[in-house]
Design a protein around this motif. Sequence first.
Motif, PDB file in Angstrom:
ATOM      1  N   GLY A 186       4.589  23.933   4.140  1.00 55.40           N
ATOM      2  CA  GLY A 186       3.897  22.812   3.225  1.00 55.40           C
ATOM      3  C   GLY A 186       2.392  22.378   4.156  1.00 55.40           C
ATOM      4  O   GLY A 186       2.315  23.022   4.973  1.00 55.40           O
ATOM      5  N   GLY A 187       1.783  21.677   3.489  1.00 57.59           N
ATOM      6  CA  GLY A 187       0.236  21.349   4.143  1.00 57.59           C
ATOM      7  C   GLY A 187       0.584  20.621   5.792  1.00 57.59           C
ATOM      8  O   GLY A 187      -0.477  21.014   6.256  1.00 57.59           O
ATOM      9  N   LEU A 188       1.542  20.233   5.929  1.00 61.76           N
ATOM     10  CA  LEU A 188       1.808  19.719   7.380  1.00 61.76           C
ATOM     11  C   LEU A 188       1.543  20.633   8.333  1.00 61.76           C
ATOM     12  O   LEU A 188       1.063  20.703   9.441  1.00 61.76           O
ATOM     13  N   ASP A 189       2.129  21.904   7.801  1.00 68.22           N
ATOM     14  CA  ASP A 189       2.117  23.214   8.789  1.00 68.22           C
ATOM     15  C   ASP A 189       1.001  23.639   9.094  1.00 68.22           C
ATOM     16  O   ASP A 189       0.265  23.735  10.098  1.00 68.22           O
ATOM     17  N   VAL A 190       0.127  23.583   8.213  1.00 68.14           N
ATOM     18  CA  VAL A 190      -1.396  24.094   8.180  1.00 68.14           C
ATOM     19  C   VAL A 190      -2.203  22.886   8.891  1.00 68.14           C
ATOM     20  O   VAL A 190      -2.969  23.507  10.013  1.00 68.14           O
ATOM     21  N   ASP A 191      -2.048  21.678   9.002  1.00 74.59           N
ATOM     22  CA  ASP A 191      -2.729  20.803   9.867  1.00 74.59           C
ATOM     23  C   ASP A 191      -2.172  20.948  11.029  1.00 74.59           C
ATOM     24  O   ASP A 191      -2.854  20.708  11.994  1.00 74.59           O
ATOM     25  N   HIS A 192      -1.129  21.137  11.467  1.00 75.07           N
ATOM     26  CA  HIS A 192      -0.362  21.336  12.869  1.00 75.07           C
ATOM     27  C   HIS A 192      -0.823  22.453  13.451  1.00 75.07           C
ATOM     28  O   HIS A 192      -1.234  22.412  14.699  1.00 75.07           O
ATOM     29  N   VAL A 193      -1.007  23.427  12.538  1.00 80.53           N
ATOM     30  CA  VAL A 193      -1.471  24.801  13.496  1.00 80.53           C
ATOM     31  C   VAL A 193      -3.032  24.674  13.641  1.00 80.53           C
ATOM     32  O   VAL A 193      -3.619  24.966  14.765  1.00 80.53           O
ATOM     33  N   LYS A 194      -3.658  24.086  12.703  1.00 89.61           N
ATOM     34  CA  LYS A 194      -5.068  23.903  12.843  1.00 89.61           C
ATOM     35  C   LYS A 194      -5.283  22.895  14.118  1.00 89.61           C
ATOM     36  O   LYS A 194      -6.324  23.318  14.943  1.00 89.61           O
ATOM     37  N   ASN A 195      -4.445  21.987  14.279  1.00 92.07           N
ATOM     38  CA  ASN A 195      -4.627  21.140  15.464  1.00 92.07           C
ATOM     39  C   ASN A 195      -4.345  21.967  16.748  1.00 92.07           C
ATOM     40  O   ASN A 195      -5.172  21.838  17.685  1.00 92.07           O
ATOM     41  N   LYS A 233       0.835  -1.141  -0.002  1.00 92.31           N
ATOM     42  CA  LYS A 233       0.062  -0.149   0.093  1.00 92.31           C
ATOM     43  C   LYS A 233       0.903   1.351   0.061  1.00 92.31           C
ATOM     44  O   LYS A 233       1.872   1.383   0.841  1.00 92.31           O
ATOM     45  N   PHE A 234       0.678   2.185  -0.797  1.00 92.52           N
ATOM     46  CA  PHE A 234       1.263   3.610  -0.984  1.00 92.52           C
ATOM     47  C   PHE A 234      -0.039   4.561  -0.576  1.00 92.52           C
ATOM     48  O   PHE A 234      -1.054   4.640  -1.338  1.00 92.52           O
ATOM     49  N   GLU A 235       0.348   5.510   0.285  1.00 91.68           N
ATOM     50  CA  GLU A 235      -0.422   6.591   0.470  1.00 91.68           C
ATOM     51  C   GLU A 235       0.354   7.925   0.558  1.00 91.68           C
ATOM     52  O   GLU A 235       1.503   7.850   1.097  1.00 91.68           O
ATOM     53  N   PHE A 236      -0.267   8.708  -0.240  1.00 95.56           N
ATOM     54  CA  PHE A 236       0.473  10.238  -0.194  1.00 95.56           C
ATOM     55  C   PHE A 236      -0.438  11.344   0.509  1.00 95.56           C
ATOM     56  O   PHE A 236      -1.695  11.221   0.235  1.00 95.56           O
ATOM     57  N   GLU A 237       0.218  12.257   0.877  1.00 92.83           N
ATOM     58  CA  GLU A 237      -0.051  13.696   1.278  1.00 92.83           C
ATOM     59  C   GLU A 237      -1.053  14.399   0.263  1.00 92.83           C
ATOM     60  O   GLU A 237      -0.450  14.514  -0.973  1.00 92.83           O
ATOM     61  N   ASN A 238      -2.075  14.908   0.453  1.00 90.71           N
ATOM     62  CA  ASN A 238      -2.569  15.824  -0.599  1.00 90.71           C
ATOM     63  C   ASN A 238      -1.765  17.026  -0.866  1.00 90.71           C
ATOM     64  O   ASN A 238      -1.992  17.518  -1.980  1.00 90.71           O
ATOM     65  N   SER A 239      -0.814  17.435  -0.072  1.00 90.19           N
ATOM     66  CA  SER A 239      -0.125  18.803  -0.189  1.00 90.19           C
ATOM     67  C   SER A 239       1.185  18.522   0.137  1.00 90.19           C
ATOM     68  O   SER A 239       1.446  17.899   1.180  1.00 90.19           O
ATOM     69  N   VAL A 240       2.223  18.673  -0.907  1.00 95.80           N
ATOM     70  CA  VAL A 240       3.549  18.335  -0.695  1.00 95.80           C
ATOM     71  C   VAL A 240       4.109  19.496   0.566  1.00 95.80           C
ATOM     72  O   VAL A 240       3.739  20.579   0.251  1.00 95.80           O
ATOM     73  N   SER A 241       4.856  18.724   1.156  1.00 92.66           N
ATOM     74  CA  SER A 241       5.815  19.532   2.375  1.00 92.66           C
ATOM     75  C   SER A 241       7.321  19.522   1.859  1.00 92.66           C
ATOM     76  O   SER A 241       7.696  18.581   1.634  1.00 92.66           O
ATOM     77  N   ALA A 242       7.871  20.954   2.085  1.00 97.05           N
ATOM     78  CA  ALA A 242       9.326  21.008   1.664  1.00 97.05           C
ATOM     79  C   ALA A 242      10.016  20.007   2.800  1.00 97.05           C
ATOM     80  O   ALA A 242       9.524  19.800   4.092  1.00 97.05           O
ATOM     81  N   THR A 243      11.337  19.478   2.454  1.00 96.44           N
ATOM     82  CA  THR A 243      11.956  18.298   3.370  1.00 96.44           C
ATOM     83  C   THR A 243      13.260  18.912   3.955  1.00 96.44           C
ATOM     84  O   THR A 243      13.701  18.687   4.952  1.00 96.44           O
ATOM     85  N   THR A 244      14.197  19.756   3.132  1.00 95.43           N
ATOM     86  CA  THR A 244      15.445  20.157   3.526  1.00 95.43           C
ATOM     87  C   THR A 244      15.560  21.587   3.415  1.00 95.43           C
ATOM     88  O   THR A 244      16.838  22.080   3.798  1.00 95.43           O
ATOM     89  N   ASN A 245      15.037  22.292   2.919  1.00101.18           N
ATOM     90  CA  ASN A 245      15.142  23.826   3.052  1.00101.18           C
ATOM     91  C   ASN A 245      14.809  24.490   4.441  1.00101.18           C
ATOM     92  O   ASN A 245      14.302  23.662   5.147  1.00101.18           O
TER      93      ASN A 245
END
Length: 440
Positions: free
Chosen positions: A362-371, A345-357
Amino acid sequence: MNTRRDFIKKTTVGATGLTLMGTPSFGLANVLGANDKLRVAVIGVRSRAKAHVIAIYQDPNAEILYNCDVDDVIINEHNSWCQRNIGYVPKVEKDFRKILEDKDVDAVFIATPEHWHAPMAIMALQAGKHVYVEKPCSHNPYENDLLVAAQNKYGKKVQMGNQQRSAKTSIMAMTDIKNGVIGEVYKAEAYYSNNRGSIGKGAEISVPKTLDWELWQGPAPRESYRDNVHPYNWHWFRTWGTGEIHNNGTHEIDISRWALGVDLPETVTSFGGKYTYDDDWEFVDNQQVTYTFPGNKFITWTGHSRGMMKPERPGRGVTIYGSKGTIELSRNFYKLYDLGGNPIKFEFENSVSATTNTQGIGGLDVDHVKNFFNAIRKDESLHADINDASISTMLCHLGNFAQDAGHSLKIDIKTGKVLNNETVMNNWKREYEKGWEPKL
């Protein structure tokens, strides 16, 4: 985890209350309803703050009241960026203490250099503010325990910026792990790969007129200004930073802990060194750390700060091993394999987040702040509550301790303290500039 939390409550919370520089406590004022507007301040606005601002802006009922930074050049750039990207420029304040005095501010976002994270977060809690603090949450283990004690005392929400905790694919993977999809999990391999250049050898120069160097240093012992520290290379100096294992390893080590269901380790071993440039960098630039835990589980972290990891892999990630299969996790995907390495099984995030800059937007910041906002408004559980997030930060401190010791360290799994090396335990608490030490 409850054992350690109970230990912290019993040993660090005193009847005298938490005070820092005479900051007043406003108690539990500004209690919000589920739909009330949240007014926030962003402190330290050069890079990661951009991700914070974009995420805050996604909430139609949140407003940034203040941009705060000690550098006028950075503030001016950020104000222009805000006008272009969110359509307005918040009020500007160089001294964060004035922001804490403003009762209209409900929460602060802290993206300063690391030596400020815990002291500033504690002061914000004393002022009745909720806190979103970037990782790592502390410059030393003493601050870890103090910040947890402060949160327990003042009862405000404190979220650490380990945004992958809010990744839908990672949450899905953790559910699958709990349901036994890869059997009994026993190992997690965390890695980070980058190719950072030399920081040179700094020369002492006059402090730029645009920079408040005194306030920039804050709780850290005073040093002369030199030309290779501000605004980013402080990461690689022990006075202000904590090295790559904290700067980036905190993320993947945290995910590894989550996957294995472990707390503090029994032993920590580190191998590594500074192998590339002859410069002022004070930490290892390539490192391998191994943590062992009860139940015969272990985590490894491989950090390549200078020189890309080969064979080539994504810039960062975690591989989790179980008796029936394997899972690969990153900020952007979840990949499940059977024991033969065949994809299931492969699952991907709907919005890509930067990894090394340095911004990591990215979308994870939006979800984390929403939480974070939902926790404030509706008492929703935080995904990276400081009581748990501080444990991942502690593992990173122990990784640096083991590297400095040059041998395997035995750890008290209730407190995180080193049992077999008194010398490294001298670094449990740092030296503070007079008048700036956080105290209970």
